[in-house]
Scaffold this motif. Structure first.
Motif, PDB file in Angstrom:
ATOM      1  N   VAL A   1       0.794  -1.270   0.026  1.00 39.09           N
ATOM      2  CA  VAL A   1      -0.078   0.000   0.034  1.00 39.09           C
ATOM      3  C   VAL A   1       0.956   1.284   0.014  1.00 39.09           C
ATOM      4  O   VAL A   1       0.633   2.207  -0.888  1.00 39.09           O
ATOM      5  N   ARG A   2       1.895   1.205   0.793  1.00 38.57           N
ATOM      6  CA  ARG A   2       2.631   2.399   1.092  1.00 38.57           C
ATOM      7  C   ARG A   2       3.449   2.754  -0.252  1.00 38.57           C
ATOM      8  O   ARG A   2       3.623   4.075  -0.701  1.00 38.57           O
ATOM      9  N   ARG A   3       3.938   1.801  -1.007  1.00 35.03           N
ATOM     10  CA  ARG A   3       4.669   2.129  -2.363  1.00 35.03           C
ATOM     11  C   ARG A   3       3.676   2.688  -3.223  1.00 35.03           C
ATOM     12  O   ARG A   3       4.190   3.532  -3.936  1.00 35.03           O
ATOM     13  N   VAL A   4       2.459   2.407  -2.980  1.00 39.42           N
ATOM     14  CA  VAL A   4       1.402   3.018  -4.241  1.00 39.42           C
ATOM     15  C   VAL A   4       1.156   4.486  -3.596  1.00 39.42           C
ATOM     16  O   VAL A   4       1.161   5.283  -4.344  1.00 39.42           O
ATOM     17  N   ALA A   5       1.127   4.540  -2.322  1.00 42.01           N
ATOM     18  CA  ALA A   5       0.676   6.038  -1.796  1.00 42.01           C
ATOM     19  C   ALA A   5       1.983   7.120  -2.196  1.00 42.01           C
ATOM     20  O   ALA A   5       1.989   8.132  -2.575  1.00 42.01           O
ATOM     21  N   VAL A   6       3.309   6.523  -1.995  1.00 42.63           N
ATOM     22  CA  VAL A   6       4.412   7.390  -2.106  1.00 42.63           C
ATOM     23  C   VAL A   6       4.474   7.766  -3.736  1.00 42.63           C
ATOM     24  O   VAL A   6       4.754   8.608  -4.157  1.00 42.63           O
ATOM     25  N   SER A   7       4.386   6.697  -4.315  1.00 37.12           N
ATOM     26  CA  SER A   7       4.549   6.798  -5.682  1.00 37.12           C
ATOM     27  C   SER A   7       3.462   8.155  -6.292  1.00 37.12           C
ATOM     28  O   SER A   7       3.710   8.740  -7.341  1.00 37.12           O
TER      29      SER A   7
ATOM     30  N   LEU B   1       4.379  11.427  -8.204  1.00 39.91           N
ATOM     31  CA  LEU B   1       3.568  11.811  -9.662  1.00 39.91           C
ATOM     32  C   LEU B   1       2.740  12.934  -9.590  1.00 39.91           C
ATOM     33  O   LEU B   1       2.283  13.389 -10.519  1.00 39.91           O
ATOM     34  N   GLY B   2       2.370  13.502  -8.325  1.00 40.04           N
ATOM     35  CA  GLY B   2       1.434  14.544  -8.114  1.00 40.04           C
ATOM     36  C   GLY B   2      -0.042  14.097  -8.436  1.00 40.04           C
ATOM     37  O   GLY B   2      -0.777  14.972  -8.818  1.00 40.04           O
ATOM     38  N   MET B   3      -0.522  12.931  -8.005  1.00 37.08           N
ATOM     39  CA  MET B   3      -1.908  12.512  -8.253  1.00 37.08           C
ATOM     40  C   MET B   3      -2.332  12.675  -6.836  1.00 37.08           C
ATOM     41  O   MET B   3      -2.138  11.976  -5.852  1.00 37.08           O
ATOM     42  N   ALA B   4      -3.593  13.215  -6.738  1.00 34.36           N
ATOM     43  CA  ALA B   4      -4.393  13.414  -5.781  1.00 34.36           C
ATOM     44  C   ALA B   4      -5.171  11.896  -5.612  1.00 34.36           C
ATOM     45  O   ALA B   4      -5.578  11.517  -6.647  1.00 34.36           O
ATOM     46  N   PHE B   5      -5.502  11.529  -4.437  1.00 37.76           N
ATOM     47  CA  PHE B   5      -6.279  10.354  -4.255  1.00 37.76           C
ATOM     48  C   PHE B   5      -6.833  10.280  -2.672  1.00 37.76           C
ATOM     49  O   PHE B   5      -6.199  11.010  -1.896  1.00 37.76           O
ATOM     50  N   GLU B   6      -7.932   9.482  -2.543  1.00 36.54           N
ATOM     51  CA  GLU B   6      -8.586   9.337  -1.239  1.00 36.54           C
ATOM     52  C   GLU B   6      -7.961   7.905  -0.594  1.00 36.54           C
ATOM     53  O   GLU B   6      -8.021   7.289  -1.298  1.00 36.54           O
TER      54      GLU B   6
ATOM     55  N   ALA C   1       7.991  11.665 -17.130  1.00 35.96           N
ATOM     56  CA  ALA C   1       7.701  11.938 -15.807  1.00 35.96           C
ATOM     57  C   ALA C   1       7.399  10.327 -14.982  1.00 35.96           C
ATOM     58  O   ALA C   1       7.163  10.376 -13.982  1.00 35.96           O
ATOM     59  N   ARG C   2       7.269   9.525 -15.743  1.00 32.08           N
ATOM     60  CA  ARG C   2       7.110   8.053 -15.411  1.00 32.08           C
ATOM     61  C   ARG C   2       8.051   7.537 -14.343  1.00 32.08           C
ATOM     62  O   ARG C   2       9.530   8.211 -14.360  1.00 32.08           O
ATOM     63  N   LEU C   3       7.691   6.684 -13.328  1.00 32.65           N
ATOM     64  CA  LEU C   3       8.721   6.213 -12.455  1.00 32.65           C
ATOM     65  C   LEU C   3       9.535   5.117 -12.859  1.00 32.65           C
ATOM     66  O   LEU C   3      10.415   4.549 -11.981  1.00 32.65           O
ATOM     67  N   MET C   4       9.042   4.604 -13.948  1.00 29.86           N
ATOM     68  CA  MET C   4       9.783   3.322 -14.661  1.00 29.86           C
ATOM     69  C   MET C   4      10.698   3.689 -15.782  1.00 29.86           C
ATOM     70  O   MET C   4      10.147   4.564 -16.483  1.00 29.86           O
ATOM     71  N   PRO C   5      11.762   3.567 -15.926  1.00 30.90           N
ATOM     72  CA  PRO C   5      12.641   3.723 -17.084  1.00 30.90           C
ATOM     73  C   PRO C   5      12.181   3.234 -18.366  1.00 30.90           C
ATOM     74  O   PRO C   5      11.364   2.211 -18.367  1.00 30.90           O
ATOM     75  N   GLN C   6      12.158   3.851 -19.360  1.00 36.50           N
ATOM     76  CA  GLN C   6      11.613   3.484 -20.635  1.00 36.50           C
ATOM     77  C   GLN C   6      12.616   2.772 -21.500  1.00 36.50           C
ATOM     78  O   GLN C   6      12.263   1.855 -22.365  1.00 36.50           O
ATOM     79  N   GLU C   7      13.778   2.821 -21.246  1.00 33.77           N
ATOM     80  CA  GLU C   7      14.782   2.296 -22.201  1.00 33.77           C
ATOM     81  C   GLU C   7      15.131   0.997 -21.611  1.00 33.77           C
ATOM     82  O   GLU C   7      15.092   0.574 -20.377  1.00 33.77           O
TER      83      GLU C   7
END
Length: 207
Positions: free
Chosen positions: A12-18, A22-27, A78-84
């Protein structure tokens, strides 16, 4: 968007931190799979944390799948996973071992805290401890160079390997105090300290 589950879960925490990065609002709905089992079952009959509810009501489960969905909602830069390809492979390597450390930490905690003492199987517990140590040994070896250089694991910004490795380390230290000695893993301890000072981590406290 809703994130359902307790922050004492590394998944749960890794999703919340991510999402914060990413600047995404959530409840956030802090529903426990243990203390609020029936309430959680009304939300998701599988009773799995994290459960993520998209604005249209679609439910996603499994933190890695949730994070993949979220990464696709932002611009590539802006993604948190590299694309290359090679960088993505290396990121997946680190994330995989960090998630294994989380899983083994959970298994040890369940064995010690949920199973009656006379039902515990010492050889099984020792095997899991060995696996946990091996996961952190691998991570320590593979993050040490970047940490010594003062860099994040994928370069000049915080990305998913940093988040997941830091969350895994902090979770093990919190749930199994004294089990994993920080002195044996100085790079992981340093990475965790740096990450935990960031607003995205502070805003998603473990406990």
């Amino acid at each position: 968007m809703q994130l359902i589950g307790m922050m004492d879960s590394p998944f749960v925490r890794r999703v919340a931190v991510s999402m914060a990065v990413l600047g995404m609002a959530f409840e956030h709905r802090p529903v426990s799979v243990f203390r609020h089992f029936d309430q959680f079952r009304e939300i998701n009959p599988v009773v799995k944390a994290p459960t993520f509810v998209v604005d249209d009501g679609t439910q996603l489960i499994d933190s890695t799948l949730i994070l993949d969905y979220l990464d696709q909602r932002v611009a590539p830069h802006a993604r948190l996973m590299p694309q290359e390809t090679a960088a993505r492979r290396d990121a997946l390597h680190l994330i995989g071992f960090a998630l294994a450390a989380c899983e083994k930490t959970v298994q040890i905690a369940y064995e010690q805290n949920l199973r009656p003492e006379d039902k515990r199987h010492a050889p099984w517990l020792e095997r899991v401890r060995t696996q946990l140590g091996a996961a952190f040994d691998t991570l320590e070896r593979d993050v040490a160079g970047a940490v010594r250089a003062g860099a994040w694991l994928c370069g000049d910004r915080l990305m998913q390997p940093d988040i997941t490795v830091a969350v895994a380390w902090r979770f093990a230290q919190h749930i199994l105090p004294g089990e994993i000695a920080p002195s044996r893993y100085p790079a992981l301890a340093a990475l965790s300290e740096r990450a935990e000072a960031l607003p995205a981590f502070v805003g998603a406290p473990l406990a």
